[in-house]
Design a protein around this motif. Structure first.
Motif, PDB file in Angstrom:
ATOM      1  N   GLY A   5       0.804  -1.205   0.000  1.00  0.00           N
ATOM      2  CA  GLY A   5       0.000   0.000   0.000  1.00  0.00           C
ATOM      3  C   GLY A   5       0.839   1.257   0.000  1.00  0.00           C
ATOM      4  N   ALA A   6       1.912   1.258   0.786  1.00  0.00           N
ATOM      5  CA  ALA A   6       2.763   2.437   0.882  1.00  0.00           C
ATOM      6  C   ALA A   6       3.545   2.665  -0.403  1.00  0.00           C
ATOM      7  CB  ALA A   6       3.719   2.297   2.062  1.00  0.00           C
ATOM      8  N   LEU A   7       3.903   1.579  -1.087  1.00  0.00           N
ATOM      9  CA  LEU A   7       4.690   1.718  -2.310  1.00  0.00           C
ATOM     10  C   LEU A   7       3.828   2.037  -3.531  1.00  0.00           C
ATOM     11  CD1 LEU A   7       7.274  -1.209  -1.989  1.00  0.00           C
ATOM     12  CD2 LEU A   7       7.622   1.221  -1.549  1.00  0.00           C
ATOM     13  N   ARG A   8       2.538   1.739  -3.452  1.00  0.00           N
ATOM     14  CA  ARG A   8       1.675   1.925  -4.609  1.00  0.00           C
ATOM     15  C   ARG A   8       1.638   3.403  -5.004  1.00  0.00           C
ATOM     16  NH1 ARG A   8      -2.654  -0.262  -2.717  1.00  0.00           N
ATOM     17  NH2 ARG A   8      -2.030  -2.368  -3.345  1.00  0.00           N
ATOM     18  N   GLY A   9       2.054   3.688  -6.207  1.00  0.00           N
ATOM     19  CA  GLY A   9       2.029   5.053  -6.712  1.00  0.00           C
ATOM     20  C   GLY A   9       3.227   5.894  -6.318  1.00  0.00           C
ATOM     21  N   ALA A  10       4.122   5.363  -5.492  1.00  0.00           N
ATOM     22  CA  ALA A  10       5.303   6.120  -5.081  1.00  0.00           C
ATOM     23  C   ALA A  10       6.371   6.049  -6.164  1.00  0.00           C
ATOM     24  CB  ALA A  10       5.856   5.568  -3.776  1.00  0.00           C
ATOM     25  N   SER A  11       7.107   7.126  -6.306  1.00  0.00           N
ATOM     26  CA  SER A  11       8.212   7.150  -7.265  1.00  0.00           C
ATOM     27  C   SER A  11       9.523   7.058  -6.496  1.00  0.00           C
ATOM     28  CB  SER A  11       8.169   8.419  -8.114  1.00  0.00           C
ATOM     29  OG  SER A  11       8.224   9.577  -7.300  1.00  0.00           O
ATOM     30  N   LEU A  24      17.162  -5.048  -2.279  1.00  0.00           N
ATOM     31  CA  LEU A  24      16.044  -4.148  -2.007  1.00  0.00           C
ATOM     32  C   LEU A  24      15.155  -4.000  -3.238  1.00  0.00           C
ATOM     33  CD1 LEU A  24      18.028  -1.537   0.059  1.00  0.00           C
ATOM     34  CD2 LEU A  24      15.943  -2.663   0.859  1.00  0.00           C
ATOM     35  N   LEU A  25      15.757  -3.828  -4.388  1.00  0.00           N
ATOM     36  CA  LEU A  25      14.977  -3.674  -5.614  1.00  0.00           C
ATOM     37  C   LEU A  25      14.120  -4.912  -5.873  1.00  0.00           C
ATOM     38  CD1 LEU A  25      14.331  -1.880  -8.058  1.00  0.00           C
ATOM     39  CD2 LEU A  25      16.265  -2.952  -9.254  1.00  0.00           C
ATOM     40  N   GLU A  26      14.678  -6.087  -5.633  1.00  0.00           N
ATOM     41  CA  GLU A  26      13.898  -7.317  -5.797  1.00  0.00           C
ATOM     42  C   GLU A  26      12.750  -7.361  -4.794  1.00  0.00           C
ATOM     43  OE1 GLU A  26      17.233 -10.412  -7.594  1.00  0.00           O
ATOM     44  OE2 GLU A  26      17.056 -10.188  -5.422  1.00  0.00           O
ATOM     45  N   GLY A  27      13.000  -6.871  -3.580  1.00  0.00           N
ATOM     46  CA  GLY A  27      11.926  -6.795  -2.598  1.00  0.00           C
ATOM     47  C   GLY A  27      10.824  -5.850  -3.039  1.00  0.00           C
ATOM     48  N   TRP A  28      11.201  -4.702  -3.585  1.00  0.00           N
ATOM     49  CA  TRP A  28      10.188  -3.754  -4.070  1.00  0.00           C
ATOM     50  C   TRP A  28       9.360  -4.369  -5.189  1.00  0.00           C
ATOM     51  CZ3 TRP A  28      14.169   0.804  -4.810  1.00  0.00           C
ATOM     52  CH2 TRP A  28      14.712   1.132  -3.550  1.00  0.00           C
ATOM     53  N   ALA A  29      10.058  -5.049  -6.099  1.00  0.00           N
ATOM     54  CA  ALA A  29       9.348  -5.680  -7.218  1.00  0.00           C
ATOM     55  C   ALA A  29       8.366  -6.734  -6.709  1.00  0.00           C
ATOM     56  CB  ALA A  29      10.351  -6.305  -8.184  1.00  0.00           C
ATOM     57  N   ALA A  30       8.788  -7.510  -5.711  1.00  0.00           N
ATOM     58  CA  ALA A  30       7.927  -8.551  -5.150  1.00  0.00           C
ATOM     59  C   ALA A  30       6.718  -7.963  -4.432  1.00  0.00           C
ATOM     60  CB  ALA A  30       8.722  -9.426  -4.188  1.00  0.00           C
ATOM     61  N   HIS A  31       6.818  -6.688  -4.025  1.00  0.00           N
ATOM     62  CA  HIS A  31       5.719  -6.036  -3.318  1.00  0.00           C
ATOM     63  C   HIS A  31       4.962  -5.056  -4.212  1.00  0.00           C
ATOM     64  CE1 HIS A  31       7.726  -7.777   0.154  1.00  0.00           C
ATOM     65  NE2 HIS A  31       6.635  -7.531   0.855  1.00  0.00           N
ATOM     66  N   GLY A  32       5.087  -5.230  -5.511  1.00  0.00           N
ATOM     67  CA  GLY A  32       4.205  -4.528  -6.430  1.00  0.00           C
ATOM     68  C   GLY A  32       4.744  -3.304  -7.137  1.00  0.00           C
ATOM     69  N   LEU A  33       5.974  -2.879  -6.832  1.00  0.00           N
ATOM     70  CA  LEU A  33       6.521  -1.721  -7.550  1.00  0.00           C
ATOM     71  C   LEU A  33       6.853  -2.132  -8.976  1.00  0.00           C
ATOM     72  CD1 LEU A  33       7.310   1.263  -6.913  1.00  0.00           C
ATOM     73  CD2 LEU A  33       9.670   0.445  -6.683  1.00  0.00           C
ATOM     74  N   SER A  34       6.475  -1.305  -9.933  1.00  0.00           N
ATOM     75  CA  SER A  34       6.737  -1.665 -11.329  1.00  0.00           C
ATOM     76  C   SER A  34       6.783  -0.414 -12.192  1.00  0.00           C
ATOM     77  CB  SER A  34       5.655  -2.616 -11.856  1.00  0.00           C
ATOM     78  OG  SER A  34       4.387  -1.971 -11.857  1.00  0.00           O
ATOM     79  N   ALA A 152       8.391   1.319   4.447  1.00  0.00           N
ATOM     80  CA  ALA A 152       7.889   0.374   3.449  1.00  0.00           C
ATOM     81  C   ALA A 152       9.008  -0.113   2.533  1.00  0.00           C
ATOM     82  CB  ALA A 152       6.785   1.024   2.622  1.00  0.00           C
ATOM     83  N   LEU A 153       9.895   0.782   2.134  1.00  0.00           N
ATOM     84  CA  LEU A 153      11.006   0.401   1.268  1.00  0.00           C
ATOM     85  C   LEU A 153      11.918  -0.619   1.952  1.00  0.00           C
ATOM     86  CD1 LEU A 153      11.969   3.906  -0.165  1.00  0.00           C
ATOM     87  CD2 LEU A 153      10.907   2.025  -1.431  1.00  0.00           C
ATOM     88  N   LEU A 154      12.168  -0.410   3.242  1.00  0.00           N
ATOM     89  CA  LEU A 154      13.064  -1.295   3.976  1.00  0.00           C
ATOM     90  C   LEU A 154      12.371  -2.593   4.389  1.00  0.00           C
ATOM     91  CD1 LEU A 154      14.642   1.490   6.209  1.00  0.00           C
ATOM     92  CD2 LEU A 154      15.739   0.359   4.254  1.00  0.00           C
ATOM     93  N   ALA A 155      11.059  -2.522   4.644  1.00  0.00           N
ATOM     94  CA  ALA A 155      10.317  -3.689   5.129  1.00  0.00           C
ATOM     95  C   ALA A 155      10.121  -4.760   4.068  1.00  0.00           C
ATOM     96  CB  ALA A 155       8.958  -3.261   5.677  1.00  0.00           C
ATOM     97  N   THR A 156      10.369  -4.451   2.806  1.00  0.00           N
ATOM     98  CA  THR A 156      10.206  -5.463   1.760  1.00  0.00           C
ATOM     99  C   THR A 156      11.253  -6.564   1.855  1.00  0.00           C
ATOM    100  OG1 THR A 156      11.542  -4.202   0.186  1.00  0.00           O
ATOM    101  CG2 THR A 156       9.165  -3.810   0.153  1.00  0.00           C
ATOM    102  N   VAL A 157      12.317  -6.347   2.649  1.00  0.00           N
ATOM    103  CA  VAL A 157      13.357  -7.374   2.770  1.00  0.00           C
ATOM    104  C   VAL A 157      13.492  -7.878   4.208  1.00  0.00           C
ATOM    105  CG1 VAL A 157      14.673  -6.645   0.758  1.00  0.00           C
ATOM    106  CG2 VAL A 157      15.168  -5.609   2.997  1.00  0.00           C
ATOM    107  N   GLY A 158      12.509  -7.560   5.071  1.00  0.00           N
ATOM    108  CA  GLY A 158      12.566  -8.050   6.442  1.00  0.00           C
ATOM    109  C   GLY A 158      12.025  -7.038   7.430  1.00  0.00           C
ATOM    110  N   GLY A 159      12.297  -7.269   8.699  1.00  0.00           N
ATOM    111  CA  GLY A 159      11.800  -6.383   9.738  1.00  0.00           C
ATOM    112  C   GLY A 159      12.543  -5.054   9.780  1.00  0.00           C
ATOM    113  N   VAL A 160      11.881  -4.045  10.323  1.00  0.00           N
ATOM    114  CA  VAL A 160      12.478  -2.717  10.492  1.00  0.00           C
ATOM    115  C   VAL A 160      12.299  -2.293  11.945  1.00  0.00           C
ATOM    116  CG1 VAL A 160      12.521  -0.312   9.723  1.00  0.00           C
ATOM    117  CG2 VAL A 160      11.897  -2.122   8.110  1.00  0.00           C
TER     118      VAL A 160
END
Length: 274
Positions: A5-11, A24-34, A152-160
């Motif tokens: 949700g936090a990454l949706r629409g973010a640049s 991190l980039l792979e985590g973002w991709a897995a969580h819907g960033l495209s 949100a950016l950091l949480a895609t690869v684990g806990g923060v």
């Protein structure tokens, strides 16, 4: 709000896509960033990075417009060049997230005069499999929405885990940043001890590795149970485990060694930051 949700629409702009940046980039991709929501700057893109960008439509070495977040993931010694590249992506509302070991917020602010919101973070290597943990500190200029995006950016690869003082990042580095190496060394030492006890080296290695993997998974699955309680459950009075723990818990045993090790790592982190 979820990471998706936090990454949706973010640049986002990622400056540097080495091992941690790529994780991190792979985590973002897995969580819907495209698509062009993600711009990556990496002078020597690996085949893995090129494939990831092609698969998700990320912009590779092409965009220079301001972004909602800029994540700085170059090597610490490349801060000058990385900051120069990052500058073109920074606008008034941009949050800058740095994972550069040993570089304080003052170092970043001095090289990025347009940056107001700055987050300093320290992930660790299990981020590569989505099981990392990151310690993070946000400067006072970072607003709630900016902090949420950084989280949100950091949480895609684990806990923060957020700390209230930048000085605590050195302690985070000493515990979790360097911590995976301590665990790997434990496996080495347990393997060597098994060999001394008469086991073939390959078998000792398999037993040590599987034991640490299984114990770690047990800690994960029983997260509401303390490590102390789990230890007590496997320790029968007068048994073999109790005999071993008597050695490990001696005044010069594992606890003392670990305190000295973490103190040394923290001290060195402070020296690198100073």
């Amino acid at each position: 709000m979820s990471a998706e949700g936090a990454l949706r629409g973010a640049s986002i702009a990622l400056i540097g896509a080495g091992n941690m940046g790529l994780a991190l980039l792979e985590g973002w991709a897995a969580h819907g960033l495209s698509g062009p929501d993600a711009a990556i700057v990496e002078p020597q893109p690996s085949l893995r990075l090129q494939s990831l960008c092609a698969a998700h439509g990320f912009l590779l070495n092409g965009a220079t417009a301001p972004r909602d977040a800029v994540l700085l993931a170059v090597k610490p010694q490349m801060l000058e060049a990385g900051a120069e590249t990052a500058a073109s992506f920074i606008g008034e509302e941009t949050v800058v997230v740095s994972i550069l070991a040993g570089k304080r917020i003052a170092d970043l602010a001095g090289r990025l005069p347009d940056a107001r919101a700055i987050v300093r973070a320290m992930p660790n290597t299990p981020a590569a499999i989505g099981r990392g943990v990151t310690g993070a500190y946000a400067n006072p200029e970072t607003g709630p929405a900016q902090r949420a995006l950084a989280d949100a950016l950091l949480a895609t690869v684990g806990g923060v885990e957020w700390v209230e003082s930048e000085a605590l990042i050195d302690a985070v580095t000493a515990v979790s940043g360097s911590g995976p190496a301590y665990v790997f060394y434990l496996v080495e030492c347990l393997t060597a001890a098994g060999v001394d006890a008469g086991l073939p080296e390959a078998l000792a290695g398999r037993l040590a590795r599987a034991t640490v993997e299984g114990a770690g998974e047990l800690l994960h699955r029983q997260s509401e149970t303390s490590a102390e309680t789990l230890r007590q459950r496997v320790t029968s009075p007068g048994g073999t485990t109790a005999a071993a723990l008597e050695v490990l818990s001696a005044s010069d045993g594992l606890a003392a060694l670990m305190r000295r090790a973490v103190a040394a790592a923290k001290r060195r982190a402070g020296e690198l930051s100073g």
